[in-house]
Design a protein around this motif. Structure first.
Motif, short mmCIF file in Angstrom:
data_model
loop_
_atom_site.label_atom_id
_atom_site.label_comp_id
_atom_site.label_asym_id
_atom_site.label_seq_id
_atom_site.Cartn_x
_atom_site.Cartn_y
_atom_site.Cartn_z
N GLU A 330 0.80 -1.22 0.00
CA GLU A 330 0.00 0.00 0.00
C GLU A 330 0.84 1.28 0.00
O GLU A 330 0.29 2.36 -0.16
N ASP A 331 2.16 1.14 0.17
CA ASP A 331 3.03 2.31 0.17
C ASP A 331 3.33 2.71 -1.28
O ASP A 331 3.97 1.95 -2.02
N PRO A 332 2.86 3.86 -1.75
CA PRO A 332 3.08 4.24 -3.16
C PRO A 332 4.54 4.45 -3.51
O PRO A 332 4.92 4.39 -4.68
N SER A 333 5.39 4.71 -2.51
CA SER A 333 6.82 4.93 -2.79
C SER A 333 7.61 3.63 -2.86
O SER A 333 8.82 3.66 -3.11
N LEU A 334 6.94 2.49 -2.65
CA LEU A 334 7.63 1.20 -2.64
C LEU A 334 7.17 0.39 -3.85
O LEU A 334 6.01 -0.03 -3.91
N PRO A 335 8.04 0.15 -4.85
CA PRO A 335 7.64 -0.64 -6.03
C PRO A 335 7.24 -2.05 -5.64
O PRO A 335 7.77 -2.63 -4.68
N LEU A 336 6.30 -2.61 -6.40
CA LEU A 336 5.82 -3.96 -6.09
C LEU A 336 6.93 -4.99 -6.27
O LEU A 336 6.93 -6.03 -5.60
N THR A 337 7.88 -4.72 -7.17
CA THR A 337 9.00 -5.65 -7.33
C THR A 337 9.86 -5.69 -6.07
O THR A 337 10.44 -6.74 -5.76
N ASP A 338 9.96 -4.56 -5.35
CA ASP A 338 10.70 -4.58 -4.08
C ASP A 338 9.97 -5.44 -3.06
O ASP A 338 10.59 -6.18 -2.28
N VAL A 339 8.65 -5.34 -3.03
CA VAL A 339 7.85 -6.17 -2.12
C VAL A 339 8.03 -7.64 -2.46
O VAL A 339 8.16 -8.49 -1.57
N GLN A 340 8.05 -7.95 -3.76
CA GLN A 340 8.27 -9.33 -4.19
C GLN A 340 9.61 -9.86 -3.69
O GLN A 340 9.71 -11.00 -3.21
N PHE A 341 10.65 -9.04 -3.79
CA PHE A 341 11.98 -9.46 -3.35
C PHE A 341 12.01 -9.72 -1.85
O PHE A 341 12.56 -10.72 -1.38
N VAL A 342 11.40 -8.83 -1.07
CA VAL A 342 11.43 -8.96 0.38
C VAL A 342 10.63 -10.19 0.83
O VAL A 342 11.03 -10.92 1.73
N LEU A 343 9.50 -10.43 0.19
CA LEU A 343 8.66 -11.58 0.56
C LEU A 343 9.21 -12.90 0.05
O LEU A 343 8.78 -13.96 0.50
N GLY A 344 10.12 -12.84 -0.92
CA GLY A 344 10.69 -14.08 -1.46
C GLY A 344 9.79 -14.81 -2.41
O GLY A 344 9.88 -16.04 -2.54
N HIS A 345 8.91 -14.09 -3.12
CA HIS A 345 8.02 -14.72 -4.09
C HIS A 345 8.75 -14.97 -5.41
O HIS A 345 9.49 -14.11 -5.89
N ALA A 346 8.52 -16.13 -5.98
CA ALA A 346 9.14 -16.45 -7.27
C ALA A 346 8.47 -15.71 -8.41
O ALA A 346 9.12 -15.36 -9.40
N GLN A 347 7.16 -15.47 -8.30
CA GLN A 347 6.41 -14.81 -9.36
C GLN A 347 5.79 -13.52 -8.84
O GLN A 347 5.31 -13.46 -7.69
N LEU A 348 5.79 -12.50 -9.68
CA LEU A 348 5.18 -11.22 -9.30
C LEU A 348 3.67 -11.37 -9.13
O LEU A 348 3.06 -10.63 -8.34
N THR A 349 3.06 -12.30 -9.86
CA THR A 349 1.62 -12.50 -9.74
C THR A 349 1.23 -12.92 -8.32
O THR A 349 0.12 -12.63 -7.88
N THR A 350 2.13 -13.61 -7.62
CA THR A 350 1.85 -13.98 -6.23
C THR A 350 1.79 -12.74 -5.36
O THR A 350 0.94 -12.62 -4.47
N THR A 351 2.70 -11.79 -5.60
CA THR A 351 2.73 -10.57 -4.80
C THR A 351 1.52 -9.69 -5.10
O THR A 351 1.06 -8.93 -4.24
N GLN A 352 0.98 -9.79 -6.31
CA GLN A 352 -0.13 -8.93 -6.70
C GLN A 352 -1.40 -9.18 -5.92
O GLN A 352 -2.30 -8.34 -5.92
N ILE A 353 -1.51 -10.31 -5.24
CA ILE A 353 -2.71 -10.57 -4.45
C ILE A 353 -2.84 -9.56 -3.31
O ILE A 353 -3.95 -9.35 -2.79
N TYR A 354 -1.73 -8.93 -2.93
CA TYR A 354 -1.80 -7.95 -1.85
C TYR A 354 -2.25 -6.58 -2.34
O TYR A 354 -2.34 -5.64 -1.55
N LEU A 355 -2.53 -6.47 -3.64
CA LEU A 355 -3.17 -5.27 -4.16
C LEU A 355 -4.68 -5.35 -4.02
O LEU A 355 -5.38 -4.37 -4.24
N THR A 356 -5.19 -6.54 -3.68
CA THR A 356 -6.62 -6.71 -3.43
C THR A 356 -7.01 -5.97 -2.15
O THR A 356 -6.33 -6.11 -1.12
N PRO A 357 -8.06 -5.16 -2.19
CA PRO A 357 -8.44 -4.42 -0.98
C PRO A 357 -8.76 -5.35 0.18
O PRO A 357 -9.35 -6.41 0.00
N ARG A 358 -8.37 -4.95 1.37
CA ARG A 358 -8.67 -5.73 2.56
C ARG A 358 -10.14 -5.58 2.93
O ARG A 358 -10.75 -4.54 2.72
N LYS A 359 -10.69 -6.63 3.50
CA LYS A 359 -12.12 -6.65 3.80
C LYS A 359 -12.51 -5.51 4.74
O LYS A 359 -13.51 -4.83 4.50
#
Length: 403
Positions: A330-359
């Motif tokens: 949710e931080d606009p100054s943090l690229p999603l690829t950086d989030v992918q690297f920190v979380l250790g996801h092999a695919q960016l599509t896995t990280t994209q699920i966190y763009l889904t709004p929280r309930k």
């Protein structure tokens, strides 16, 4: 004509077991009711090790095999003679019977059995089981030790098609690996912990060690087992980095963490200075009770459960990883690829699920939307002042609500 099997009266004893060994060449071994190793399962687990799968994968696959073998032992069918009928009945059994009932520790003499009416399995359990068993029989078919026909075939809709063949781009995508007896697994939005709930849990953590652990979980997004793999030399407070061993790949990766996490860590180290050994390759996290031992996942899981009970919440330890991922995404100054690297996801599509709004965010925004709609409707229906009268005069005569 297929034989009819009455599953309603079938009771599956919890016999056999998957045992952990100290042998690095065979971390887990499947044992039959007579106490003998099941060679078919052993050969499959050795092949998994040969493909580079970690011991945790062998344990996960072994538990699925144990569930299947217990069913076969109950219906008295050898594993290498199992057919699609047994696979179908096993799939039905998992859906209807649910989880097995186990004896309470106060009554160990009670029988442990699978009986109809247990707590239902999550859809991911039979789905994973189907994939493992299909892979198991594919392995034995290829080496000539199992049935020629896999009891767990792929979906019949793929019959006659060539895998990964060209298709009409207008057709909906299909899963080329979907099994015939694989249930549909619903897509779930990762559950995160709201800030208020997290504060309630954190306030009830009883020690500096527990506060340091939770602070690192919520700021690094590391998995529970990954953070516990940290050694004392893997902490760099000056650079605000902590090194973990990544699940699956086994690689060592430095993760940035919050300042608060390192503050709580230092308090924990000072408190336990004389209770734990020192060394760069010594584990970082230890039990608080004497004699001190390296902290395990189950101990941390239980610690977090106790804090939840005190706070009256139902958050899980893994939800801290989801919470960290949502905060970073949710931080606009943090690229999603950086989030992918920190979380250790092999695919960016896995990280994209966190763009889904929280309930909880969706509910809050929709409630604000409904409140605004109500306010606008009330404003539209309010009577307008008569022409030629000053509003302040109407207030004197009729009060402030005249407008």
């Amino acid at each position: 004509m297929e034989s009819s099997r009455d599953l309603a009266d079938l009771s599956v004893p919890l016999v056999g077991e998957l045992v952990a060994t100290d042998d690095p060449w065979e971390p887990y071994r499947l044992i039959d009711p007579a106490g003998e190793p099941v060679e078919g399962a052993g050969a499959f687990l050795r092949d998994l090790q040969g493909t580079g799968r970690p011991a945790a994968t062998a344990r996960s696959y072994g538990m699925d095999l144990l569930r299947w073998f217990r069913f076969l032992w109950a219906v008295e069918v050898p594993w290498d003679r199992a057919s699609r009928i047994e696979a179908r009945d096993f799939s039905r059994w998992l859906q209807v019977a649910g989880q097995p009932t186990r004896p309470h520790w106060r009554h160990p003499d009670q029988a442990s059995r699978w009986a109809t009416g247990g707590k239902p399995y999550a859809p991911s359990v039979p789905a994973h089981s189907e994939t493992v068993l299909r892979t198991f029989y594919d392995f034995h078919r290829d080496i000539g030790t199992g049935p020629v026909l896999n009891p767990f075939p792929l979906d019949r809709s793929r019959r006659g098609r060539r895998p990964h063949a060209h298709r009409n781009p207008m057709d909906p995508p299909r899963n080329e690996r979907a099994g015939l007896y694989r249930p549909t697994v619903p897509k779930r939005v990762p559950r995160s912990v709201p800030d208020e709930e997290f504060n309630e849990i954190f306030a009830r953590l009883p020690s500096h060690r527990d506060r340091a652990l939770v602070a690192f979980y919520i700021s690094t997004g590391a998995r529970a087992s990954e953070l516990l793999s940290t050694w004392q030399g893997g902490v760099d407070p000056g650079r605000q980095l902590i090194s973990v061993v990544r699940k699956g790949t086994g690689e060592v990766q430095e993760l940035p963490a919050s300042t608060d996490a390192f503050v709580w860590l230092r308090l924990y180290q000072v408190e336990m200075d004389e209770a734990i050994p020192r060394g760069r390759r010594i584990p970082l996290w230890w039990t608080l009770r004497s004699p001190s031992r390296p902290l395990t996942y189950h101990a941390v899981h239980r610690m977090f459960e106790r804090a939840n009970i005190k706070a009256g919440t139902s958050a899980t330890l893994h939800a801290l990883r989801h919470t960290a991922a949502y905060r970073m995404a949710e931080d606009p100054s943090l690229p999603l690829t950086d989030v992918q690297f920190v979380l250790g996801h092999a695919q960016l599509t896995t990280t994209q699920i966190y763009l889904t709004p929280r309930k909880e965010d969706v509910i809050r925004r929709l409630l604000a939307h409904h409140a605004e709609q109500t306010r606008q409707a009330a404003a539209r229906t309010a009577p307008a002042p008569a022409v030629g009268y000053r509003p302040e005069s109407l207030e004197v005569l009729f009060g402030a609500g005249a407008r």
